[in-house]
Design a protein around this motif. Structure first.
Motif, PDB file in Angstrom:
ATOM      1  N   VAL A  33       1.344  11.956   4.203  1.00 25.07           N
ATOM      2  CA  VAL A  33       0.751  11.987   2.874  1.00 25.07           C
ATOM      3  C   VAL A  33       1.391  10.914   1.995  1.00 25.07           C
ATOM      4  CG1 VAL A  33       0.411  13.399   0.824  1.00 25.07           C
ATOM      5  CG2 VAL A  33       0.207  14.434   3.084  1.00 25.07           C
ATOM      6  N   LYS A  34       2.695  10.810   2.013  1.00 20.60           N
ATOM      7  CA  LYS A  34       3.419   9.804   1.235  1.00 20.60           C
ATOM      8  C   LYS A  34       3.696   8.601   2.126  1.00 20.60           C
ATOM      9  CE  LYS A  34       4.797  11.695  -2.785  1.00 20.60           C
ATOM     10  NZ  LYS A  34       4.866  11.027  -4.044  1.00 20.60           N
ATOM     11  N   PHE A  35       3.723   7.428   1.503  1.00 20.34           N
ATOM     12  CA  PHE A  35       4.061   6.214   2.229  1.00 20.34           C
ATOM     13  C   PHE A  35       4.636   5.223   1.231  1.00 20.34           C
ATOM     14  CE2 PHE A  35      -0.315   6.119   0.906  1.00 20.34           C
ATOM     15  CZ  PHE A  35      -0.519   4.846   0.392  1.00 20.34           C
ATOM     16  N   LYS A  36       5.379   4.239   1.721  1.00 24.39           N
ATOM     17  CA  LYS A  36       5.951   3.225   0.840  1.00 24.39           C
ATOM     18  C   LYS A  36       4.822   2.509   0.124  1.00 24.39           C
ATOM     19  CE  LYS A  36       9.182   2.268   4.331  1.00 24.39           C
ATOM     20  NZ  LYS A  36       9.558   1.250   5.286  1.00 24.39           N
ATOM     21  N   GLY A  37       4.960   2.359  -1.180  1.00 27.55           N
ATOM     22  CA  GLY A  37       3.941   1.678  -1.959  1.00 27.55           C
ATOM     23  C   GLY A  37       2.818   2.582  -2.431  1.00 27.55           C
TER      24      GLY A  37
ATOM     25  N   GLY B 179      -5.293 -12.894   0.688  1.00 31.14           N
ATOM     26  CA  GLY B 179      -6.352 -11.902   0.486  1.00 31.14           C
ATOM     27  C   GLY B 179      -6.459 -11.553  -0.979  1.00 31.14           C
ATOM     28  N   SER B 180      -6.635 -10.288  -1.265  1.00 35.97           N
ATOM     29  CA  SER B 180      -6.778  -9.829  -2.644  1.00 35.97           C
ATOM     30  C   SER B 180      -5.432  -9.674  -3.351  1.00 35.97           C
ATOM     31  CB  SER B 180      -7.514  -8.488  -2.668  1.00 35.97           C
ATOM     32  OG  SER B 180      -6.703  -7.473  -2.100  1.00 35.97           O
ATOM     33  N   GLY B 181      -4.351  -9.804  -2.599  1.00 38.93           N
ATOM     34  CA  GLY B 181      -3.016  -9.631  -3.178  1.00 38.93           C
ATOM     35  C   GLY B 181      -2.455  -8.233  -3.000  1.00 38.93           C
ATOM     36  N   LEU B 182      -3.244  -7.338  -2.429  1.00 38.99           N
ATOM     37  CA  LEU B 182      -2.786  -5.978  -2.150  1.00 38.99           C
ATOM     38  C   LEU B 182      -3.122  -5.672  -0.703  1.00 38.99           C
ATOM     39  CD1 LEU B 182      -1.576  -3.397  -3.478  1.00 38.99           C
ATOM     40  CD2 LEU B 182      -3.926  -2.646  -3.885  1.00 38.99           C
ATOM     41  N   ARG B 183      -2.102  -5.346   0.070  1.00 38.57           N
ATOM     42  CA  ARG B 183      -2.345  -5.123   1.497  1.00 38.57           C
ATOM     43  C   ARG B 183      -1.546  -3.948   2.030  1.00 38.57           C
ATOM     44  NH1 ARG B 183      -0.149  -9.869   5.177  1.00 38.57           N
ATOM     45  NH2 ARG B 183      -1.150 -11.120   3.614  1.00 38.57           N
ATOM     46  N   TYR B 184      -2.128  -3.353   3.058  1.00 40.01           N
ATOM     47  CA  TYR B 184      -1.401  -2.371   3.854  1.00 40.01           C
ATOM     48  C   TYR B 184      -0.716  -3.162   4.957  1.00 40.01           C
ATOM     49  CZ  TYR B 184      -4.191   1.383   1.764  1.00 40.01           C
ATOM     50  OH  TYR B 184      -4.772   2.270   0.901  1.00 40.01           O
ATOM     51  N   SER B 185       0.523  -2.839   5.213  1.00 42.13           N
ATOM     52  CA  SER B 185       1.269  -3.481   6.284  1.00 42.13           C
ATOM     53  C   SER B 185       1.681  -2.400   7.280  1.00 42.13           C
ATOM     54  CB  SER B 185       2.510  -4.174   5.713  1.00 42.13           C
ATOM     55  OG  SER B 185       3.254  -4.767   6.742  1.00 42.13           O
ATOM     56  N   PHE B 186       1.305  -2.591   8.525  1.00 39.43           N
ATOM     57  CA  PHE B 186       1.612  -1.621   9.571  1.00 39.43           C
ATOM     58  C   PHE B 186       2.489  -2.278  10.625  1.00 39.43           C
ATOM     59  CE2 PHE B 186      -2.481  -0.402   7.827  1.00 39.43           C
ATOM     60  CZ  PHE B 186      -2.300   0.946   7.586  1.00 39.43           C
ATOM     61  N   ASP B 187       3.604  -1.638  10.956  1.00 44.03           N
ATOM     62  CA  ASP B 187       4.404  -2.052  12.106  1.00 44.03           C
ATOM     63  C   ASP B 187       3.873  -1.239  13.278  1.00 44.03           C
ATOM     64  OD1 ASP B 187       5.880  -3.673  10.462  1.00 44.03           O
ATOM     65  OD2 ASP B 187       7.583  -2.317  10.319  1.00 44.03           O
TER      66      ASP B 187
ATOM     67  N   ARG C  78      -4.854  -4.050  16.800  1.00 42.51           N
ATOM     68  CA  ARG C  78      -3.658  -4.059  17.644  1.00 42.51           C
ATOM     69  C   ARG C  78      -3.392  -2.638  18.117  1.00 42.51           C
ATOM     70  NH1 ARG C  78      -1.288  -7.803  20.334  1.00 42.51           N
ATOM     71  NH2 ARG C  78      -1.591  -9.150  18.543  1.00 42.51           N
ATOM     72  N   PRO C  79      -4.007  -2.220  19.223  1.00 46.02           N
ATOM     73  CA  PRO C  79      -3.765  -0.872  19.741  1.00 46.02           C
ATOM     74  C   PRO C  79      -2.280  -0.657  20.042  1.00 46.02           C
ATOM     75  CG  PRO C  79      -5.650  -1.870  20.827  1.00 46.02           C
ATOM     76  CD  PRO C  79      -4.975  -2.963  20.031  1.00 46.02           C
ATOM     77  N   GLY C  80      -1.786   0.508  19.702  1.00 47.34           N
ATOM     78  CA  GLY C  80      -0.391   0.846  19.942  1.00 47.34           C
ATOM     79  C   GLY C  80       0.000   2.052  19.106  1.00 47.34           C
ATOM     80  N   THR C  81       1.287   2.111  18.750  1.00 39.41           N
ATOM     81  CA  THR C  81       1.823   3.214  17.967  1.00 39.41           C
ATOM     82  C   THR C  81       2.348   2.691  16.640  1.00 39.41           C
ATOM     83  OG1 THR C  81       2.484   4.346  19.996  1.00 39.41           O
ATOM     84  CG2 THR C  81       3.534   5.075  17.966  1.00 39.41           C
ATOM     85  N   VAL C  82       1.866   3.248  15.540  1.00 38.65           N
ATOM     86  CA  VAL C  82       2.337   2.858  14.219  1.00 38.65           C
ATOM     87  C   VAL C  82       3.731   3.439  14.017  1.00 38.65           C
ATOM     88  CG1 VAL C  82       1.964   3.085  11.729  1.00 38.65           C
ATOM     89  CG2 VAL C  82       0.016   2.714  13.254  1.00 38.65           C
ATOM     90  N   THR C  83       4.698   2.568  13.708  1.00 36.44           N
ATOM     91  CA  THR C  83       6.069   3.014  13.490  1.00 36.44           C
ATOM     92  C   THR C  83       6.463   2.969  12.019  1.00 36.44           C
ATOM     93  OG1 THR C  83       6.918   0.791  13.930  1.00 36.44           O
ATOM     94  CG2 THR C  83       6.816   2.330  15.800  1.00 36.44           C
ATOM     95  N   ASP C  84       5.701   2.220  11.215  1.00 36.82           N
ATOM     96  CA  ASP C  84       5.973   2.148   9.778  1.00 36.82           C
ATOM     97  C   ASP C  84       4.704   1.671   9.089  1.00 36.82           C
ATOM     98  OD1 ASP C  84       7.566   2.411   7.483  1.00 36.82           O
ATOM     99  OD2 ASP C  84       8.223   0.334   7.554  1.00 36.82           O
ATOM    100  N   GLN C  85       4.553   2.062   7.833  1.00 35.41           N
ATOM    101  CA  GLN C  85       3.382   1.641   7.077  1.00 35.41           C
ATOM    102  C   GLN C  85       3.742   1.587   5.611  1.00 35.41           C
ATOM    103  OE1 GLN C  85       0.671   4.682   8.255  1.00 35.41           O
ATOM    104  NE2 GLN C  85       1.544   6.232   6.946  1.00 35.41           N
ATOM    105  N   GLU C  86       3.134   0.626   4.910  1.00 31.17           N
ATOM    106  CA  GLU C  86       3.354   0.540   3.482  1.00 31.17           C
ATOM    107  C   GLU C  86       2.196  -0.191   2.821  1.00 31.17           C
ATOM    108  OE1 GLU C  86       6.556  -2.175   2.091  1.00 31.17           O
ATOM    109  OE2 GLU C  86       6.669  -2.824   4.168  1.00 31.17           O
ATOM    110  N   LEU C  87       2.067   0.029   1.539  1.00 33.31           N
ATOM    111  CA  LEU C  87       1.095  -0.667   0.718  1.00 33.31           C
ATOM    112  C   LEU C  87       1.902  -1.566  -0.196  1.00 33.31           C
ATOM    113  CD1 LEU C  87      -1.818  -1.071  -0.266  1.00 33.31           C
ATOM    114  CD2 LEU C  87      -1.519   0.941  -1.730  1.00 33.31           C
ATOM    115  N   GLU C  88       1.583  -2.866  -0.178  1.00 36.41           N
ATOM    116  CA  GLU C  88       2.420  -3.807  -0.925  1.00 36.41           C
ATOM    117  C   GLU C  88       1.592  -4.889  -1.585  1.00 36.41           C
ATOM    118  OE1 GLU C  88       5.056  -5.464   2.024  1.00 36.41           O
ATOM    119  OE2 GLU C  88       3.396  -6.067   3.286  1.00 36.41           O
ATOM    120  N   LYS C  89       2.154  -5.446  -2.637  1.00 36.09           N
ATOM    121  CA  LYS C  89       1.554  -6.612  -3.275  1.00 36.09           C
ATOM    122  C   LYS C  89       2.161  -7.825  -2.597  1.00 36.09           C
ATOM    123  CE  LYS C  89       0.267  -4.551  -7.583  1.00 36.09           C
ATOM    124  NZ  LYS C  89       0.024  -4.785  -8.994  1.00 36.09           N
TER     125      LYS C  89
END
Length: 104
Positions: free
Chosen positions: A25-29, A66-74, A51-62
């Motif tokens: 429910v909560k995530f960075k950003g 692009g638009s300047g706002l992105r989700y970043s997934f490890d 990129r099929p695999g396992t998400v180990t980290d996720q965040e929403l960052e400026k």
């Protein structure tokens, strides 16, 4: 049959069998979430399709691009760490590459 019903009861009571890659429910950003047109769950699906695999980290960052706002997934795929960036306003994949030595 009783065993099967018992298993369903355990699933219902304890949440056993929940999807392993379910987004927390909560995530960075999360403070930027109101600015995003694409929801975290949708961005996650886009990233895992790219990129099929396992998400180990996720965040929403400026971040620039692009638009300047992105989700970043490890994402760990075939034993290697990757970073996949998804534009939070358009859903476009902005980045999909091997994570560098100094991950951000």
């Amino acid at each position: 049959m009783k065993t099967l019903h018992g298993m369903f009861a355990l699933v219902a009571i304890f949440g056993i069998g929940a999807v392993a890659d379910a987004a927390p429910v909560k995530f960075k950003g999360s403070q930027f979430a109101s600015q995003a047109k694409i929801k975290l769950a949708s961005a996650r699906q886009i990233a895992l399709k790219a990129r099929p695999g396992t998400v180990t980290d996720q965040e929403l960052e400026k971040e620039k691009g692009g638009s300047g706002l992105r989700y970043s997934f490890d994402i760990t795929s075939h034993g290697k760490p990757y970073e996949v960036g998804v534009d939070a306003r358009t859903g476009a994949v902005l980045e999909n590459g091997v994570e560098g030595k100094n991950p951000d």
